[in-house]
Design an enzyme around this catalytic site. Structure first.
Site, PDB file in Angstrom:
ATOM      1  N   GLN A   1       0.821  -1.208   0.000  1.00 42.60           N
ATOM      2  CA  GLN A   1       0.000   0.000   0.000  1.00 42.60           C
ATOM      3  C   GLN A   1       0.856   1.260   0.000  1.00 42.60           C
ATOM      4  O   GLN A   1       1.892   1.329   0.664  1.00 42.60           O
ATOM      5  CB  GLN A   1      -0.931   0.001   1.218  1.00 42.60           C
ATOM      6  CG  GLN A   1      -1.919   1.159   1.247  1.00 42.60           C
ATOM      7  CD  GLN A   1      -2.823   1.106   2.463  1.00 42.60           C
ATOM      8  OE1 GLN A   1      -2.914   0.094   3.135  1.00 42.60           O
ATOM      9  NE2 GLN A   1      -3.496   2.207   2.754  1.00 42.60           N
TER      10      GLN A   1
ATOM     11  N   CYS B   1      -6.727   0.755   1.786  1.00 40.15           N
ATOM     12  CA  CYS B   1      -6.519  -0.600   2.302  1.00 40.15           C
ATOM     13  C   CYS B   1      -7.753  -1.460   2.085  1.00 40.15           C
ATOM     14  O   CYS B   1      -7.657  -2.677   1.894  1.00 40.15           O
ATOM     15  CB  CYS B   1      -6.147  -0.566   3.781  1.00 40.15           C
ATOM     16  SG  CYS B   1      -7.398   0.217   4.842  1.00 40.15           S
TER      17      CYS B   1
ATOM     18  N   HIS C   1      -8.312  -0.247  10.057  1.00 38.71           N
ATOM     19  CA  HIS C   1      -7.565  -0.806   8.933  1.00 38.71           C
ATOM     20  C   HIS C   1      -8.262  -2.069   8.437  1.00 38.71           C
ATOM     21  O   HIS C   1      -8.941  -2.760   9.197  1.00 38.71           O
ATOM     22  CB  HIS C   1      -6.146  -1.123   9.394  1.00 38.71           C
ATOM     23  CG  HIS C   1      -5.177  -1.441   8.297  1.00 38.71           C
ATOM     24  ND1 HIS C   1      -5.072  -0.684   7.161  1.00 38.71           N
ATOM     25  CD2 HIS C   1      -4.264  -2.446   8.175  1.00 38.71           C
ATOM     26  CE1 HIS C   1      -4.117  -1.195   6.387  1.00 38.71           C
ATOM     27  NE2 HIS C   1      -3.625  -2.266   6.979  1.00 38.71           N
TER      28      HIS C   1
ATOM     29  N   ASN D   1      -1.778  -8.190   5.913  1.00 46.00           N
ATOM     30  CA  ASN D   1      -1.859  -6.736   6.004  1.00 46.00           C
ATOM     31  C   ASN D   1      -1.479  -6.123   4.650  1.00 46.00           C
ATOM     32  O   ASN D   1      -0.371  -6.348   4.160  1.00 46.00           O
ATOM     33  CB  ASN D   1      -0.893  -6.247   7.090  1.00 46.00           C
ATOM     34  CG  ASN D   1      -0.956  -4.752   7.318  1.00 46.00           C
ATOM     35  OD1 ASN D   1      -1.532  -4.004   6.533  1.00 46.00           O
ATOM     36  ND2 ASN D   1      -0.350  -4.300   8.406  1.00 46.00           N
TER      37      ASN D   1
ATOM     38  N   TRP E   1      -0.374  -3.403   3.899  1.00 44.30           N
ATOM     39  CA  TRP E   1       0.859  -2.625   3.921  1.00 44.30           C
ATOM     40  C   TRP E   1       2.041  -3.432   3.380  1.00 44.30           C
ATOM     41  O   TRP E   1       3.044  -2.842   2.967  1.00 44.30           O
ATOM     42  CB  TRP E   1       1.182  -2.176   5.356  1.00 44.30           C
ATOM     43  CG  TRP E   1       0.306  -1.076   5.856  1.00 44.30           C
ATOM     44  CD1 TRP E   1      -0.698  -0.438   5.186  1.00 44.30           C
ATOM     45  CD2 TRP E   1       0.350  -0.479   7.155  1.00 44.30           C
ATOM     46  NE1 TRP E   1      -1.278   0.524   5.976  1.00 44.30           N
ATOM     47  CE2 TRP E   1      -0.656   0.521   7.197  1.00 44.30           C
ATOM     48  CE3 TRP E   1       1.131  -0.683   8.290  1.00 44.30           C
ATOM     49  CZ2 TRP E   1      -0.889   1.304   8.319  1.00 44.30           C
ATOM     50  CZ3 TRP E   1       0.896   0.101   9.416  1.00 44.30           C
ATOM     51  CH2 TRP E   1      -0.100   1.083   9.427  1.00 44.30           C
TER      52      TRP E   1
END
Length: 670
Positions: free
Chosen positions: A99, A105, A260, A284, A286
């Site tokens: 990300q 997200c 998130h 995740n 990220w």
């Protein structure tokens, strides 16, 4: 059961594989045709520049960044960044995604789940593009929007701020599918700014065309563990999110990020000490940042797991993916999202195989109808359209009905706020259930006993906009002792073999011991299977004479009977024309007038001039010049069959030459 590993073939080899089912009703976003635009660029030796989504603040969104940063944005093509860029390298994987600055997200968590299911990936990422052959700076991606797949064309200029990706960036520097797909989704939503905050549930539906259900983990259903197992077994897309809208992107000491969205990539029960442990694998978007509690990478719990099992499950890398127990999952996360073409995640507890059918309705909320309130008033919603469905005579053991209501904003209002919408479920004018929400998609699941019910969509706002209502019903597989006909309307996106089983079940039920059905059997079938909906039954039943005419149109062997293969063609036409009839009957009168018939003919891809249209109305309408469903089916089947017969005989010419007997043979039987 673990979700299957994420992989597709190499970009070059991927061209050889096909999607499980072709996309239906594919629409061109902004009327842009990818093949035509690419061919034009190649012929002129130019790289495509998309003037409908330009390298301008309007594409970013005026409030995405401070003004001085917006004017610092540079747009660069992958060919400017890498000597040898690829769209896809070594398959499509969630680990390709990292990300960027944009808070999307919710979309990337859905995308990460998508990469686990090849049957959905192939719908979203067309295979006819890349940087190696026919590169012209143009790409396209597909998303499901309100009942149809939409093809979105983009150029490959990506936004950079101070030399860094503004949006998602790939873990591998010369692989660009995540960044380009994200740009296409930003264009569909109106700007990159409109990706900055959103709903994971919306993205799951947009990437699959499926039905999604949200489960609160603070007040979870008692069957949560069974639902998770059924979802993993049936290859559903799954995601989850944490609470904390005011503390978004704050990482707690235990590694979990507040406000998130995450992807659920697997769920499994493993032997642990003297019993079993249910653990869940989470990723995740990220691309880093993991849970630090029990069952995390390197936690002592893994010491009590058999080495072979530990080796299969544990990936000790800082890649954003981690395991946690089901108990910790419910403590740390607020919502669970599950999505599939049909609600297979509710198939737990069934002793026999089941399939799901769906009834789709598209209609318009007008100010006069938008009078629903959280407190039901029969008078207040009496003018709202009602949609009837029948739960078959069986003893349901688990949830057997899912209702999904979606509000649609105009194409140029993608960033419009969602209105409060909902629906009532009634039986004999008594309200049994009511659901309201501010979400774009209001979906809930029910355990309903046999009977006839009505769904009444409502909204609290006096605004005009369209809605899509889908009613999913669980059907036990057909068997000889069953006395219930299957629901006739099938989901467009379920695997073809499920549709085949349904039409075969209907055929076998009415053919009895024979290998074909005659006009009398066809009449019974059509009246019992296709006139369950109240709107389609208002125009009367199928007569024996009309069924003889329908049979003759589909009877390729000219023997007065339909084989299974001939019935399959009829079934597909009938379900298509039911969808068209319901869609064009916008006032839900149960009839089409002349203008609605004209629109229906165009929707079916057929042609009729004004004189032919007038004759069709004279032939098939009632005294009030209205056409009911049964007459509409007879009319459209004849128009379709005779159109194709002429085209086959003409061979591309505008005229045909026939003998008198050939002409009479054609028209007297069909």
């Amino acid at each position: 059961m673990l979700a299957p590993s994420s992989s597709l073939t190499l970009e070059q080899g991927w061209q050889k594989t096909g999607a499980t089912e072709s996309l239906q009703n594919l629409k061109k976003f902004k009327n842009q045709d990818f093949n035509r635009l690419r061919a034009l660029c190649l012929s002129q030796g130019l790289l495509f520049e998309d003037d409908t989504f330009p390298t301008h603040v309007s594409s970013l969104g005026p409030n995405l960044l401070p003004k001085h940063k917006l004017h610092q944005i540079q747009w660069k093509r992958p060919t400017e960044l890498q000597r040898n860029p690829y769209l896809i390298m070594d398959g499509v994987s969630r680990f390709d995604i990292m990300q960027g600055e944009i808070g999307d997200c919710w979309m990337l968590a859905a995308l990460g789940s998508l990469t686990l299911q090849k049957q959905f990936v192939e719908n979203v990422l067309p295979k006819d593009q890349g940087f190696q052959d026919n590169y012209a700076g143009i790409f396209h991606f597909r998303f499901w929007q309100y009942g149809d797949w939409v093809d979105v064309v983009i150029d490959d200029r990506l936004p950079f701020l101070n030399g860094r990706y503004l949006s998602v960036h790939p873990r591998t520097s010369n692989e660009f599918w995540p960044s380009l797909l994200e740009k296409a989704y930003a264009k569909l939503r109106g700007s990159y700014q409109n990706l900055h905050g959103g709903y994971l549930s919306d993205a799951l539906v947009d990437l699959t065309g499926g039905v999604q259900v949200q489960f609160s983990l603070k007040d979870p259903p008692p069957d949560l563990e069974e639902i998770l197992k059924a979802a993993a077994k049936s290859q559903c897309l799954m995601g989850c999110s944490t609470s904390g809208q005011l503390r978004r992107n704050i990482e707690l000491k235990n590694g979990i990020v507040q406000g998130h969205a995450y992807t659920i990539t697997g769920t499994v029960k493993i032997p642990y000490k003297n019993g079993w442990k249910h653990i869940i694998r989470i990723w995740n978007p990220w691309g880093h940042g993991e849970w630090k509690g029990p069952w995390s990478d390197g936690s002592p719990q893994w010491d009590h797991v058999e080495p072979k099992c530990r080796e299969d499950l544990l990936r000790n890398k800082d890649d954003g993916e981690f395991w946690m127990s089901c108990e910790n999952f419910q403590e740390q996360f607020s919502w669970l999202y599950i999505c599939n073409s049909t609600p297979t995640f509710l198939n737990f507890g069934d002793q026999h195989g089941t399939t799901w059918s769906v009834d789709r309705h598209i209609s318009l909320w007008s100010p006069a109808l938008a009078t629903g309130r959280s407190n039901y008033s029969p008078g207040a919603v009496s003018t709202n359209p009602q949609y009837f469905f029948k739960v078959p005579d069986c003893d349901p053991k688990t949830y057997n009905v899912v209702i999904s209501l979606m509000q649609k904003h105009a194409e140029d209002m993608q960033d419009a706020k969602n209105l409060k919408i909902g629906f009532y479920i009634t039986m004999d004018s008594k309200v049994l259930k009511q659901i309201f929400s501010l979400n774009r998609d209001v979906t809930s699941y029910f355990l309903l006993s046999p009977g006839t019910y009505a769904v009444i969509p409502t909204t609290t706002e006096d605004q005009q906009f369209e809605f899509l209502l889908r009613i999913f019903m669980k059907n036990h597989n057909y068997n000889e002792t069953s006395n219930m006909p299957p629901n006739p309307v099938l989901p467009k996106d379920v695997p073809r073999q499920n549709q085949d089983r349904s039409y075969k079940a209907v055929f076998l039920r009415y053919a009895k011991q024979d290998s074909a059905i005659d006009a009398s059997q066809l009449q019974q079938l059509l009246n019992e299977v296709f006139l369950q909906d109240e709107m389609t039954s208002l125009g009367g039943r199928f007569s024996f004479d009309s069924c003889r005419g329908i049979l003759a149109l589909m009877d390729l062997n000219s023997n007065g009977q339909l084989t299974l293969q001939e019935f399959r063609s009829l079934w597909q036409s009938l379900t298509k024309y039911m969808d068209i009839f319901i869609m064009e009957d916008r006032n839900h009168s149960g009839f089409l007038d002349m203008s609605e018939l004209k629109s229906a003919i165009q929707t079916a891809g057929l042609a009729a001039d004004e004189q032919l249209l007038r004759l069709m109305v004279l032939r098939y309408s009632d005294a009030a010049r209205r056409i009911g469903f049964t007459d509409f089916v007879c009319c459209m089947l004849r128009l379709e069959t005779m159109t194709y017969a002429f085209q086959n005989l003409a061979g591309g010419r505008s005229q045909i030459l026939m003998t008198a007997m050939e002409w009479l043979t054609l028209v007297m039987y069909t």
